[in-house]
Design an enzyme around this catalytic site. Structure first.
Site, PDB file in Angstrom:
ATOM      1  NE  ARG A  71      -3.954   2.120   2.069  1.00 29.89           N
ATOM      2  CZ  ARG A  71      -4.209   2.957   3.074  1.00 29.89           C
ATOM      3  NH1 ARG A  71      -3.645   2.753   4.263  1.00 29.89           N
ATOM      4  NH2 ARG A  71      -5.013   3.968   2.904  1.00 29.89           N
ATOM      5  CG  HIS A  75      -1.142   5.453  -0.578  1.00 26.62           C
ATOM      6  ND1 HIS A  75      -1.855   6.051   0.431  1.00 26.62           N
ATOM      7  CD2 HIS A  75      -1.985   4.557  -1.136  1.00 26.62           C
ATOM      8  CE1 HIS A  75      -3.079   5.516   0.490  1.00 26.62           C
ATOM      9  NE2 HIS A  75      -3.177   4.610  -0.450  1.00 26.62           N
ATOM     10  CG  ASP A  83       8.637  11.131  -5.905  1.00 27.07           C
ATOM     11  OD1 ASP A  83       8.035  10.497  -5.003  1.00 27.07           O
ATOM     12  OD2 ASP A  83       8.250  12.222  -6.321  1.00 27.07           O
ATOM     13  CG  ASN A 104      -0.595   9.102   2.441  1.00 23.17           C
ATOM     14  OD1 ASN A 104      -1.099   8.127   1.870  1.00 23.17           O
ATOM     15  ND2 ASN A 104      -0.045  10.103   1.787  1.00 23.17           N
ATOM     16  CG  HIS A 204      -7.897  -3.888  -1.935  1.00 20.90           C
ATOM     17  ND1 HIS A 204      -8.934  -2.995  -2.038  1.00 20.90           N
ATOM     18  CD2 HIS A 204      -6.792  -3.123  -1.708  1.00 20.90           C
ATOM     19  CE1 HIS A 204      -8.474  -1.754  -1.904  1.00 20.90           C
ATOM     20  NE2 HIS A 204      -7.187  -1.807  -1.716  1.00 20.90           N
ATOM     21  CB  THR A 260      -7.124 -16.912   0.966  1.00 20.19           C
ATOM     22  OG1 THR A 260      -7.435 -16.066  -0.169  1.00 20.19           O
ATOM     23  CG2 THR A 260      -7.765 -18.255   0.762  1.00 20.19           C
TER      24      THR A 260
HETATM   25  C1  HEM Z   1      -9.046   1.145  -6.635  1.00 20.47           C
HETATM   26  C2  HEM Z   1      -8.937   2.042  -5.737  1.00 20.47           C
HETATM   27  C3  HEM Z   1      -8.483   1.817  -4.316  1.00 20.47           C
HETATM   28  C4  HEM Z   1      -9.088   2.258  -3.196  1.00 20.47           C
HETATM   29  C5  HEM Z   1     -10.361   3.090  -3.137  1.00 20.47           C
HETATM   30  C6  HEM Z   1      -8.325   1.781  -2.077  1.00 20.47           C
HETATM   31  C7  HEM Z   1      -8.614   2.048  -0.759  1.00 20.47           C
HETATM   32  C8  HEM Z   1      -8.047   1.401   0.315  1.00 20.47           C
HETATM   33  C9  HEM Z   1      -8.434   1.572   1.700  1.00 20.47           C
HETATM   34  C10 HEM Z   1      -9.485   2.545   2.189  1.00 20.47           C
HETATM   35  C11 HEM Z   1      -7.715   0.732   2.437  1.00 20.47           C
HETATM   36  C12 HEM Z   1      -7.778   0.533   3.955  1.00 20.47           C
HETATM   37  C13 HEM Z   1      -6.742   1.359   4.668  1.00 20.47           C
HETATM   38  C14 HEM Z   1      -6.843   1.270   6.142  1.00 20.47           C
HETATM   39  O1  HEM Z   1      -7.942   1.232   6.682  1.00 20.47           O
HETATM   40  O2  HEM Z   1      -5.782   1.230   6.808  1.00 20.47           O
HETATM   41  C15 HEM Z   1      -6.835   0.013   1.542  1.00 20.47           C
HETATM   42  C16 HEM Z   1      -5.942  -0.963   1.934  1.00 20.47           C
HETATM   43  C17 HEM Z   1      -5.020  -1.510   1.092  1.00 20.47           C
HETATM   44  N1  HEM Z   1      -4.793  -1.163  -0.230  1.00 20.47           N
HETATM   45 FE1  HEM Z   1      -6.038  -0.078  -1.396  1.00 20.47          FE
HETATM   46  N2  HEM Z   1      -7.265   1.066  -2.535  1.00 20.47           N
HETATM   47  C18 HEM Z   1      -7.303   1.056  -3.913  1.00 20.47           C
HETATM   48  C19 HEM Z   1      -6.366   0.481  -4.744  1.00 20.47           C
HETATM   49  C20 HEM Z   1      -5.221  -0.157  -4.324  1.00 20.47           C
HETATM   50  C21 HEM Z   1      -4.120  -0.526  -5.161  1.00 20.47           C
HETATM   51  C22 HEM Z   1      -4.043  -0.266  -6.665  1.00 20.47           C
HETATM   52  C23 HEM Z   1      -3.197  -1.137  -4.367  1.00 20.47           C
HETATM   53  C24 HEM Z   1      -1.836  -1.690  -4.700  1.00 20.47           C
HETATM   54  C25 HEM Z   1      -1.384  -1.895  -5.904  1.00 20.47           C
HETATM   55  C26 HEM Z   1      -3.749  -1.162  -3.030  1.00 20.47           C
HETATM   56  C27 HEM Z   1      -3.163  -1.782  -1.943  1.00 20.47           C
HETATM   57  C28 HEM Z   1      -3.744  -1.887  -0.699  1.00 20.47           C
HETATM   58  C29 HEM Z   1      -3.273  -2.780   0.344  1.00 20.47           C
HETATM   59  C30 HEM Z   1      -2.173  -3.814   0.213  1.00 20.47           C
HETATM   60  C31 HEM Z   1      -4.061  -2.540   1.459  1.00 20.47           C
HETATM   61  C32 HEM Z   1      -3.934  -3.208   2.845  1.00 20.47           C
HETATM   62  C33 HEM Z   1      -2.954  -2.419   3.675  1.00 20.47           C
HETATM   63  C34 HEM Z   1      -2.617  -3.063   5.009  1.00 20.47           C
HETATM   64  O3  HEM Z   1      -3.054  -4.152   5.317  1.00 20.47           O
HETATM   65  O4  HEM Z   1      -1.845  -2.454   5.767  1.00 20.47           O
HETATM   66  N3  HEM Z   1      -4.952  -0.532  -3.029  1.00 20.47           N
HETATM   67  N4  HEM Z   1      -7.044   0.447   0.259  1.00 20.47           N
END
Ligand code: HEM
Length: 337
Positions: A71, A75, A83, A104, A204, A260
């Protein structure tokens, strides 16, 4: 046309990844085309090994590191290019950095800790040579592979930015309450198609989200239903219970892929048609005719998901990179030189 002789098709198979890589680099602009796969071969021959050792140790001791780092990588790259801007901490007399932007604040500290550890080891082996942005890209790739996801080549030679501003991040990163049209245009503005967006969202399949990110879909949703009807009802009730006290305890969170959670696989897509997508933006991918065919394809075909995810990650890792005289090689990843 007759098929090529066997030795020729074997050769084609061997060079196909290279051709693909060249295609990805050349479509990403002039700075990205200066990156190379063996950038540190002479200046820091143990680079890949040092990052991999650090990643392995950290992931074993703290298994949430992989999703956290993935994540943070997203970001960093998506907001202002890969960068290392996300890695900078607040400094006296400077405006708040990206890391302090509202969106963030939930980025887990373990990802930053991982980069710091790798940087410390690399500074001992080859001082002043490896950029923090390259470390983040390679660490992310290694962690995806460690969780069972695809391995992909990454190109190196990024330089780290000296600029990071929280105020510039707003609106550049996706939020779960955005409409599918807003999400699609956000990705399109950076050159990503609907299919690439769906493939990247497959990230996700690991990690978790805090209750506040989906609470509007599970409490007081409408006059007729407390939860969003695109949820599977039993799943929504489970979420209501799991998040019941999130008002008092904002750290409460739920796995993004309930089936999973710690495995990088295509289960995320299999969950979506069953109403098991956690965030509104996840369920929206299945609800919208522009993205649904790709969800269905990746749910059926994990190899295809891995192939497309790997390629989209390569492409994302080239977005907005700095090379040549721009930027610097930071001595420490959380501060400019
Ligand atoms: C499509 C639009 C996306 C939205 C709206 C979105 C939004 C979010 C949100 C709200 C969370 C939860 C954060 C939290 O509560 O701490 C999350 C977690 C996460 N996102 Fe996304 N995300 C998107 C796309 C992506 C992409 C493209 C990636 C990576 C290539 C990504 C990787 C992750 C990962 C790995 C987590 C889990 C983080 C953790 O467990 O610490 N996301 N995302």
């Amino acid at each position: 046309m007759s098929p090529p002789p066997p030795h020729c098709s074997a050769l084609l198979l061997r060079i196909a990844p290279l051709l693909l890589a060249l295609l990805v680099v050349s479509s990403a602009g002039p700075a990205a085309s200066r990156l190379t796969a063996d950038y540190y071969a002479k200046s820091c021959p143990r680079f890949q090994q040092i990052v991999q050792d650090t990643v392995t140790g950290k992931q074993i001791s703290t298994p949430t590191t992989a999703a956290a780092t993935l994540r943070v990588f997203f970001h960093d790259c998506f907001a202002s290019g890969c960068d290392g801007s996300i890695l900078l901490s607040a400094a006296p007399l400077s405006p708040p950095p990206e890391r302090d932007a509202d969106i963030n604040l939930s980025l887990p500290g373990d990802a930053f800790d991982l980069v710091v550890r790798a940087k410390t080891a690399l500074e001992l082996a080859c001082p002043g040579t490896v950029s923090c942005s390259d470390i983040l890209v390679v660490a992310t790739r290694d962690l995806v592979t460690m969780l069972g996801g695809p391995y992909y080549d990454v190109f190196l030679g990024r330089r780290d930015t000296r600029i990071s501003r929280a105020s510039l991040v707003a609106g550049l990163l996706p939020r779960p309450n955005m409409t599918m049209s807003e999400l699609l245009s956000l990705f399109a503005a950076r050159g990503f198609s609907a299919q690439e967006m769906v493939a990247l969202a497959g990230a996700h399949t690991v990690g978790f989200s805090h209750c506040k990110e989906f609470s509007s879909g599970i409490y007081g949703y409408s006059k007729s239903s407390s939860f969003d009807p695109t949820y599977n009802p039993r799943f929504a009730q489970g979420l209501q219970k799991a998040c019941a006290s999130y008002g008092q305890d904002p750290t409460l969170s739920v796995f993004n892929d309930v089936m999973t959670p710690n495995k990088f696989d295509n289960m995320y897509y299999q969950n979506l048609p069953k109403g098991l997508g956690l965030l509104a933006s996840d369920r929206g991918l299945y609800g919208d005719p522009r993205t649904r065919p790709f969800v269905e394809m990746y749910a059926r075909d994990q190899d295809r998901f891995f192939k497309d995810f790997a390629r989209a990650m390569q492409k994302l890792s080239l977005y907005g990179v700095q090379t040549g005289r721009r930027g610097e090689i930071r001595r420490r990843c959380d501060a400019v030189n």
